[in-house]
Every structure is written in C-alpha cells, then in structure tokens.
Design a protein around this motif. Structure first.
Motif, PDB file in Angstrom:
ATOM      1  N   ILE A  61      47.337  31.761  30.128  1.00 53.70           N
ATOM      2  CA  ILE A  61      45.948  32.041  30.501  1.00 53.70           C
ATOM      3  C   ILE A  61      45.223  32.783  29.384  1.00 53.70           C
ATOM      4  O   ILE A  61      44.077  32.463  29.041  1.00 53.70           O
ATOM      5  N   VAL A  79      49.298  28.886  38.216  1.00 57.36           N
ATOM      6  CA  VAL A  79      48.610  28.290  37.066  1.00 57.36           C
ATOM      7  C   VAL A  79      49.657  27.608  36.183  1.00 57.36           C
ATOM      8  O   VAL A  79      50.811  28.039  36.120  1.00 57.36           O
ATOM      9  N   THR A  95      51.306  27.473  33.339  1.00 55.65           N
ATOM     10  CA  THR A  95      51.599  28.304  32.163  1.00 55.65           C
ATOM     11  C   THR A  95      53.113  28.524  32.069  1.00 55.65           C
ATOM     12  O   THR A  95      53.854  28.248  33.029  1.00 55.65           O
ATOM     13  N   ASN A 138      44.898  40.782  30.735  1.00 53.89           N
ATOM     14  CA  ASN A 138      45.599  39.595  31.223  1.00 53.89           C
ATOM     15  C   ASN A 138      47.116  39.722  31.091  1.00 53.89           C
ATOM     16  O   ASN A 138      47.858  39.013  31.761  1.00 53.89           O
ATOM     17  N   TYR A 183      55.787  42.678  42.182  1.00 51.96           N
ATOM     18  CA  TYR A 183      54.636  41.970  41.610  1.00 51.96           C
ATOM     19  C   TYR A 183      53.406  42.149  42.511  1.00 51.96           C
ATOM     20  O   TYR A 183      52.303  42.461  42.043  1.00 51.96           O
ATOM     21  N   ASP A 225      52.263  46.677  23.161  1.00 52.08           N
ATOM     22  CA  ASP A 225      52.888  46.680  24.486  1.00 52.08           C
ATOM     23  C   ASP A 225      51.941  47.474  25.383  1.00 52.08           C
ATOM     24  O   ASP A 225      51.781  48.692  25.199  1.00 52.08           O
ATOM     25  N   ARG A 262      53.170  41.283  22.709  1.00 49.71           N
ATOM     26  CA  ARG A 262      54.292  41.834  21.939  1.00 49.71           C
ATOM     27  C   ARG A 262      54.847  40.835  20.930  1.00 49.71           C
ATOM     28  O   ARG A 262      55.303  41.208  19.871  1.00 49.71           O
ATOM     29  N   THR A 263      54.797  39.553  21.269  1.00 57.43           N
ATOM     30  CA  THR A 263      55.423  38.539  20.411  1.00 57.43           C
ATOM     31  C   THR A 263      54.467  38.133  19.295  1.00 57.43           C
ATOM     32  O   THR A 263      53.537  37.334  19.509  1.00 57.43           O
ATOM     33  N   THR A 287      54.697  30.183  35.134  1.00 58.18           N
ATOM     34  CA  THR A 287      55.035  29.317  36.272  1.00 58.18           C
ATOM     35  C   THR A 287      56.282  28.493  35.955  1.00 58.18           C
ATOM     36  O   THR A 287      57.121  28.258  36.837  1.00 58.18           O
TER      37      THR A 287
HETATM   38  P1  NAP Z   1      52.594  34.009  30.497  1.00 56.53           P
HETATM   39  O1  NAP Z   1      52.432  32.603  30.143  1.00 56.53           O
HETATM   40  O2  NAP Z   1      53.955  34.540  30.741  1.00 56.53           O
HETATM   41  O3  NAP Z   1      51.862  34.951  29.424  1.00 56.53           O
HETATM   42  C1  NAP Z   1      51.855  36.343  29.610  1.00 56.53           C
HETATM   43  C2  NAP Z   1      51.273  37.021  28.412  1.00 56.53           C
HETATM   44  O4  NAP Z   1      51.346  38.430  28.634  1.00 56.53           O
HETATM   45  C3  NAP Z   1      52.060  36.717  27.154  1.00 56.53           C
HETATM   46  O5  NAP Z   1      51.200  36.622  26.038  1.00 56.53           O
HETATM   47  C4  NAP Z   1      52.955  37.942  27.035  1.00 56.53           C
HETATM   48  O6  NAP Z   1      53.346  38.126  25.694  1.00 56.53           O
HETATM   49  C5  NAP Z   1      52.014  39.031  27.528  1.00 56.53           C
HETATM   50  N1  NAP Z   1      52.723  40.240  27.931  1.00 56.53           N
HETATM   51  C6  NAP Z   1      53.736  40.374  28.809  1.00 56.53           C
HETATM   52  N2  NAP Z   1      54.149  41.647  28.854  1.00 56.53           N
HETATM   53  C7  NAP Z   1      53.373  42.341  27.978  1.00 56.53           C
HETATM   54  C8  NAP Z   1      53.318  43.681  27.563  1.00 56.53           C
HETATM   55  N3  NAP Z   1      54.146  44.611  28.061  1.00 56.53           N
HETATM   56  N4  NAP Z   1      52.390  44.042  26.644  1.00 56.53           N
HETATM   57  C9  NAP Z   1      51.549  43.136  26.117  1.00 56.53           C
HETATM   58  N5  NAP Z   1      51.562  41.829  26.460  1.00 56.53           N
HETATM   59  C10 NAP Z   1      52.466  41.448  27.382  1.00 56.53           C
HETATM   60  O7  NAP Z   1      51.754  34.311  31.809  1.00 56.53           O
HETATM   61  P2  NAP Z   1      50.374  33.685  32.367  1.00 56.53           P
HETATM   62  O8  NAP Z   1      50.730  32.763  33.443  1.00 56.53           O
HETATM   63  O9  NAP Z   1      49.488  33.258  31.270  1.00 56.53           O
HETATM   64  O10 NAP Z   1      49.814  35.005  33.086  1.00 56.53           O
HETATM   65  C11 NAP Z   1      48.758  35.787  32.584  1.00 56.53           C
HETATM   66  C12 NAP Z   1      48.299  36.709  33.702  1.00 56.53           C
HETATM   67  O11 NAP Z   1      47.915  35.932  34.820  1.00 56.53           O
HETATM   68  C13 NAP Z   1      49.388  37.671  34.212  1.00 56.53           C
HETATM   69  O12 NAP Z   1      48.822  38.932  34.458  1.00 56.53           O
HETATM   70  C14 NAP Z   1      49.849  37.027  35.497  1.00 56.53           C
HETATM   71  O13 NAP Z   1      50.381  37.967  36.400  1.00 56.53           O
HETATM   72  C15 NAP Z   1      48.555  36.409  35.982  1.00 56.53           C
HETATM   73  N6  NAP Z   1      48.766  35.296  36.913  1.00 56.53           N
HETATM   74  C16 NAP Z   1      49.492  34.208  36.556  1.00 56.53           C
HETATM   75  C17 NAP Z   1      49.683  33.192  37.480  1.00 56.53           C
HETATM   76  C18 NAP Z   1      50.494  31.958  37.151  1.00 56.53           C
HETATM   77  O14 NAP Z   1      50.754  31.169  38.075  1.00 56.53           O
HETATM   78  N7  NAP Z   1      50.878  31.704  35.929  1.00 56.53           N
HETATM   79  C19 NAP Z   1      49.126  33.292  38.764  1.00 56.53           C
HETATM   80  C20 NAP Z   1      48.385  34.424  39.091  1.00 56.53           C
HETATM   81  C21 NAP Z   1      48.207  35.420  38.159  1.00 56.53           C
HETATM   82  P3  NAP Z   1      54.647  38.936  25.234  1.00 56.53           P
HETATM   83  O15 NAP Z   1      55.734  38.582  26.195  1.00 56.53           O
HETATM   84  O16 NAP Z   1      54.829  38.418  23.851  1.00 56.53           O
HETATM   85  O17 NAP Z   1      54.269  40.372  25.254  1.00 56.53           O
END
Ligand code: NAP
Length: 258
Positions: free
Chosen positions: A17, A187, A189, A89, A154, A62, A37-38, A192
């Motif tokens: 996202i 979503v 991503t 995010n 969560y 972080d 972080r990555t 998921t």
């Molecule tokens: P994702 O693909 O796993 O991406 C998560 C991002 O957050 C990555 O860039 C990750 O990078 C970063 N992150 C994780 N821990 C971190 C930390 N401690 N400090 C800084 N960055 C950090 O997840 P996504 O699906 O895009 O989700 C983004 C947001 O949407 C999240 O808050 C999630 O809870 C929310 N969301 C997602 C869904 C879904 O179905 N995917 C649904 C509802 C809400 P690093 O690991 O490199 O730090």
C-alpha cells in the motif's frame, strides 16, 4: 488537484500500500520520502519514482524506535523543506489465539502499529501547526473497527490507531490540519500473501483454499487493490477535503452494507 510544493512522508513505503500511495502522491506533484526498515525496497521505490520524473527520497527508519523516527524526521525536512503530508502506513500483522499469544508479539505489534503512528505524527506536527496546513493519514484496518478471531493484538493495535486518529483530529481541528484513518479490508499486497501462507501453515489447506477463505470475507469476492487506498489518500489531501476530519474511512467492498 495539484500537490506541487507539498512534502509527503510515507512510512512503510517500500512495498504494498505504501508504495502505491507514494506513487499517487508523487503523480499529483508532491515531493515524497518513502521510509521503512528494508533499504533495498525503499531505495527501489525512490529510484522508480525518480526515473519517472518525480522527486523521491528513501530514508530508513523503524517507526517503533523513537530515536530512529527523530532522525528520519530531521532528514525528511532537510530533503523536502517541509513535510505537509504524513501517511502512517507502516504496519505488521500476526495471528495467534490469545492463549498462545506471547507478550513479545503483543508488545511488538502495538509498538509498530500504534506507537509508531504516534511517534511519526508527533515528529511532524509542529511544522504543520506552524504552517497551519497538514494532512495526517493513518492506514488502519477494518480490524480497527470490529473484532475477529485470532488477531487480538493486531485488532487492539488498529483500534488504538483509530482512537489516536480521532483524538489528534480533535486536538488540531482548528489549526488547518486534518487527521483521518483509512480502513481497508484485505488488500493485494505482500502482507496478504503472508496471511495466505499462515493459513496454509496452520490449517494444512491449499494456498487456493486459503485465499478463498480470505475472499469469502469480501462482499465483492476480491482483494482491494493498493491503488484504491492511494486514491482515497490523495483525495484526503485535496483542499475540498478539509472538512473530513477524525474519520475512519472503510474500503472493503461493502461489508457494512448488509
Ligand atoms: P506490507 O506489504 O507488509 O508492507 C508493510 C510496510 O511497512 C513495508 O514497507 C514494511 O517495510 C513496513 N514496516 C513494517 N514494520 C515497520 C517498522 N517497524 N518500521 C518502519 N516500517 C515498517 O503491508 P501492506 O499490506 O502494504 O500494509 C500497509 C498497512 O496497511 C499496514 O499498516 C497494514 O496493517 C494495513 N492494512 C493492510 C491490509 C492488507 O490486507 N494488506 C488490510 C488492512 C490494513 P520493512 O519490513 O522493510 O520495515
């Protein structure tokens, strides 16, 4: 709508996202910082956007670490001049029945999803207040509005994120700043993809069946696209969105409709 002259920080901007939100804001003219972080992922996104003709920077951070957030914020202001838009995010997810949920897991998920949102908002708030313009957009979840099995940590973290959104929105409502949450259903991503793998691992069903279980939760029987979240984030930055404040905007294909 042009966001030209606006600086935007997107946490968790390396994939999923966050990456889509960064692109959408850059396409509207905002200068962006993607943070996570990555470094290889955020560098990749910044490179991709720069190659497309946009101003984009990568800064590692972080969000659960106060010093790391402070350093990232200082660096972001140096690169962008001002940070007018903050998209909180960054997030992590895990599932476990409460009886097996470790304190470390609980603490980490709260630290990243809830405390990270607070730390980043605090880091950029003063600048927004000084300029009397700001947009804080917190990517929460439908899990911030209701409870489901096996995701207590969560769910608690996302409820906290929405509570914080509402409280901060009230605090800065008369200072030109809006604070809103976007609450997606599942979503498309990497997060998921991990949820699908976890279901496979814990239940022994096939990946197709695991995905089907997730799709069955959507009235539209599909995953939300990251661009749909980005679309609403951009909309919240519009001048005509200044009355939308303290809201939790659900994007899940309509599960509340019946
Ligand atoms: P994702 O693909 O796993 O991406 C998560 C991002 O957050 C990555 O860039 C990750 O990078 C970063 N992150 C994780 N821990 C971190 C930390 N401690 N400090 C800084 N960055 C950090 O997840 P996504 O699906 O895009 O989700 C983004 C947001 O949407 C999240 O808050 C999630 O809870 C929310 N969301 C997602 C869904 C879904 O179905 N995917 C649904 C509802 C809400 P690093 O690991 O490199 O730090």
């Amino acid at each position: 709508m042009s966001l030209s002259g606006r600086g935007a920080v997107i946490t968790g901007g390396g994939r999923g996202i966050g990456r889509a939100v960064a692109r959408a804001l850059a396409e509207r003219g905002a200068s962006v910082v993607v943070s996570a972080r990555t470094t290889v992922e955020i560098n990749g996104v910044a490179k991709e956007l720069t190659a497309a003709g946009f101003e984009a920077h990568a800064i590692a951070c972080d969000v659960a670490d106060e010093a790391s957030v402070r350093t990232m914020a200082e660096e972001a202001v140096k690169r962008l001049g001002t940070v007018d838009i903050l998209v909180n995010n960054a997030g992590i997810a895990l599932s476990n029945p409460v009886k097996r949920l470790a304190l470390e897991e609980w603490n980490r998920i709260l630290a990243v999803n809830a405390t990270g949102t607070f730390l980043c908002a605090r880091a950029f708030l003063e600048g927004m207040i000084d300029r009397r313009w700001g947009r804080v957009i917190n990517v929460a979840s439908v899990a911030g509005l209701r409870g489901s099995r096996y995701i207590a940590a969560y769910t608690a973290s996302k409820h906290a994120q929405i509570g914080f959104t509402r409280a901060l929105a009230a605090e800065v409502a008369d200072q030109g700043i809006t604070v809103n949450a976007i609450c997606p259903g599942y979503v498309d991503t990497p997060m998921t993809e991990s949820s699908v793998s976890r279901i496979v691992e814990k239940t022994g069903v096939s990946p197709e069946e695991a995905l089907e279980r997730i799709l069955a939760l959507s009235p539209q029987h599909r995953l939300i696209r990251p661009e749909e979240i980005a679309h609403v984030a951009v909309m919240l930055c519009d001048k005509n969105a200044e009355g939308i404040n303290g809201q939790a905007i659900v994007i899940d294909g309509g599960s509340g409709a019946h």
